[in-house]
Design a protein around this motif. Structure first.
Motif, PDB file in Angstrom:
ATOM      1  N   VAL A 109       0.848  -1.201   0.000  1.00  0.00           N
ATOM      2  CA  VAL A 109       0.000   0.000   0.000  1.00  0.00           C
ATOM      3  C   VAL A 109       0.881   1.249   0.000  1.00  0.00           C
ATOM      4  N   GLY A 110       1.912   1.243   0.845  1.00  0.00           N
ATOM      5  CA  GLY A 110       2.832   2.380   0.879  1.00  0.00           C
ATOM      6  C   GLY A 110       3.535   2.596  -0.446  1.00  0.00           C
ATOM      7  N   ALA A 111       3.939   1.496  -1.107  1.00  0.00           N
ATOM      8  CA  ALA A 111       4.604   1.613  -2.408  1.00  0.00           C
ATOM      9  C   ALA A 111       3.678   2.240  -3.440  1.00  0.00           C
ATOM     10  N   VAL A 134      -2.640   1.952  -8.719  1.00  0.00           N
ATOM     11  CA  VAL A 134      -3.833   1.180  -8.353  1.00  0.00           C
ATOM     12  C   VAL A 134      -3.468  -0.281  -8.113  1.00  0.00           C
ATOM     13  N   LEU A 135      -2.576  -0.822  -8.938  1.00  0.00           N
ATOM     14  CA  LEU A 135      -2.175  -2.220  -8.807  1.00  0.00           C
ATOM     15  C   LEU A 135      -1.549  -2.481  -7.441  1.00  0.00           C
ATOM     16  N   GLY A 140      -1.990  -4.576  -2.022  1.00  0.00           N
ATOM     17  CA  GLY A 140      -1.779  -4.411  -0.592  1.00  0.00           C
ATOM     18  C   GLY A 140      -3.049  -4.576   0.216  1.00  0.00           C
ATOM     19  N   PHE A 141      -4.118  -3.922  -0.208  1.00  0.00           N
ATOM     20  CA  PHE A 141      -5.367  -3.993   0.558  1.00  0.00           C
ATOM     21  C   PHE A 141      -5.999  -5.383   0.492  1.00  0.00           C
ATOM     22  N   PHE A 142      -5.966  -6.022  -0.659  1.00  0.00           N
ATOM     23  CA  PHE A 142      -6.515  -7.371  -0.761  1.00  0.00           C
ATOM     24  C   PHE A 142      -5.761  -8.343   0.146  1.00  0.00           C
ATOM     25  N   ILE A 143      -4.435  -8.211   0.170  1.00  0.00           N
ATOM     26  CA  ILE A 143      -3.643  -9.097   1.038  1.00  0.00           C
ATOM     27  C   ILE A 143      -3.896  -8.772   2.503  1.00  0.00           C
ATOM     28  N   VAL A 152      -4.241 -13.269  -5.319  1.00  0.00           N
ATOM     29  CA  VAL A 152      -3.584 -11.962  -5.239  1.00  0.00           C
ATOM     30  C   VAL A 152      -2.082 -12.132  -5.018  1.00  0.00           C
ATOM     31  N   SER A 153      -1.695 -13.098  -4.187  1.00  0.00           N
ATOM     32  CA  SER A 153      -0.269 -13.342  -3.952  1.00  0.00           C
ATOM     33  C   SER A 153       0.416 -13.823  -5.226  1.00  0.00           C
ATOM     34  N   ALA A 154      -0.272 -14.646  -6.004  1.00  0.00           N
ATOM     35  CA  ALA A 154       0.281 -15.095  -7.285  1.00  0.00           C
ATOM     36  C   ALA A 154       0.456 -13.910  -8.232  1.00  0.00           C
ATOM     37  N   VAL A 155      -0.512 -12.975  -8.231  1.00  0.00           N
ATOM     38  CA  VAL A 155      -0.385 -11.762  -9.048  1.00  0.00           C
ATOM     39  C   VAL A 155       0.793 -10.924  -8.565  1.00  0.00           C
TER      40      VAL A 155
END
Length: 366
Positions: A109-111, A134-135, A140-143, A152-155
């Motif tokens: 999220v910070g990045a 946005v990506l 970050g938020f989904f994780i 999401v981790s695979a992405v």
């Protein structure tokens, strides 16, 4: 008498500096903009250790460390406190996915908001590349919420590979993301997580949500499919963390002493412990490489994880402008390794005594 006392105090402080490798044990590129004067790494190390005082401190600190480890290994089976601690930590295994989600969710999220690709040194213009912003914020938020954690981790893993292969290979500075992503693909969101809550609701007979949720059956399938791999999660995390330490010590410091010396000069570290600046660099680099190799081998794993936690903490306090978010993933990974221990394929498992049965429990996906 006073002179002797000062000399003794200086020697003790220098020995502690070499053992602990205080704030210079940072991502050098995060706190310096100049690359420093080019130096031959081998010549630099030889010159530093050719000084009798430096050589004595370096050899003395190494001897103290080796004697301490040997003594621990000798009495380890008889220390009840260690066994109790291991058994207690094993009970926290199901919380490891939550630790890992926090470890990468927050810095992602910070990045996204600050505009960089995993490592703060790889910035991008958020106005020109709003998709990347946005990506990263979305990942970050989904994780953090634990929603669609495996997907999401695979992405995230694919995104890291894209940055490494197509944008800038120096993203290896943030290589700690890779083992965390891999671990989350295996473990899932764990608990507490949105995945866990939604699965419980969707699996309840008569649930309205269960009628429209198209993926909860897939999650159950993935949990069963990845179950045999969960026992290797501690191995993935400690090896990944070890590789990160070896890179920081070997490449960032020992192979590039000019930049590391700039850190010593910038923060006036020789006023903290009055030793040769080169000894700071060599001591920090060798300490990080030693900790990294210990983690990779699974030797004294929890001790190495605890030491790494101390190194990160002193770095953040010692270097006021070091980006905190850049170290959150390492903090989280160190916490997970300390919790899980060495796992299979490790020296600790070979010579040690498991806390519970044949193997310590490993974090479950549910």
């Amino acid at each position: 008498m006073v002179a002797r006392f000062r000399s003794a105090a200086t020697a003790v402080l220098a020995l502690l500096a070499t053992l602990v490798a205080r704030p210079v044990a940072a991502h050098v590129d995060y706190v310096t903009e100049d690359s420093g004067d080019p130096m031959d790494a081998v010549t630099f190390v030889v010159d530093v250790l050719s000084e009798p005082f430096n050589a004595a401190l370096f050899a003395g600190s190494g001897l103290v460390a080796l004697v301490g480890l040997a003594a621990y290994l000798w009495v380890r089976p008889t220390i009840v406190d260690v066994v109790v601690l291991r058994e207690k930590l094993a009970g926290y295994g199901d919380l490891v996915p939550w630790m890992l989600r926090l470890a990468v969710g927050l810095p992602l999220v910070g990045a996204g908001f600050q505009g960089y690709l995993f490592a703060p040194t790889l910035s991008f213009n958020t106005a020109v590349n709003p998709f990347l912003r946005v990506l990263f914020i979305g990942l970050g938020f989904f994780i953090l919420f634990g929603l669609g954690t495996r997907i999401v981790s695979a992405v995230g893993l694919a995104t890291y590979a894209w940055v490494f292969l197509a944008v800038d290979s120096s993203v290896v500075l943030a290589v700690e993301y890779v083992p965390v992503f891999v671990a989350l693909v295996i473990l899932g969101g764990g608990r507490p997580s949105a995945d866990d809550m939604l699965l419980e609701v969707a699996s309840t007979p008569g649930s309205y949500y269960g009628r429209i949720d198209p993926v909860h059956h897939l999650k159950s399938f993935l949990d069963e499919s990845t179950a045999p791999l969960r026992r290797y999660v501690p191995t993935v995390l400690r090896v990944g963390m070890g590789v990160s330490f070896v890179y920081l010590g070997l490449i960032q410091k020992l192979a590039d002493p000019g930049s590391a010396l700039l850190v010593v000069e910038k923060y006036d570290l020789t006023s903290v412990v009055p030793v040769d600046p080169g000894l700071w660099v060599v001591g920090a680099g060798v300490t990080e490489v030693a900790v990294g190799l210990a983690l990779i081998a699974g030797f004294f794993t929890r001790g190495a994880a605890a030491l790494s936690f101390v190194l990160f903490t002193t770095t953040l306090f010692g270097l006021p402008d070091d980006p905190v978010l850049a170290h959150v993933a390492l903090f989280g990974m160190a916490s997970a390794v300390f919790t899980l221990g060495s796992g299979p394929l490790s020296f600790d498992r070979w010579v040690g005594r498991p806390a519970l049965g044949d193997e310590e429990p490993v974090a479950a996906a549910d």
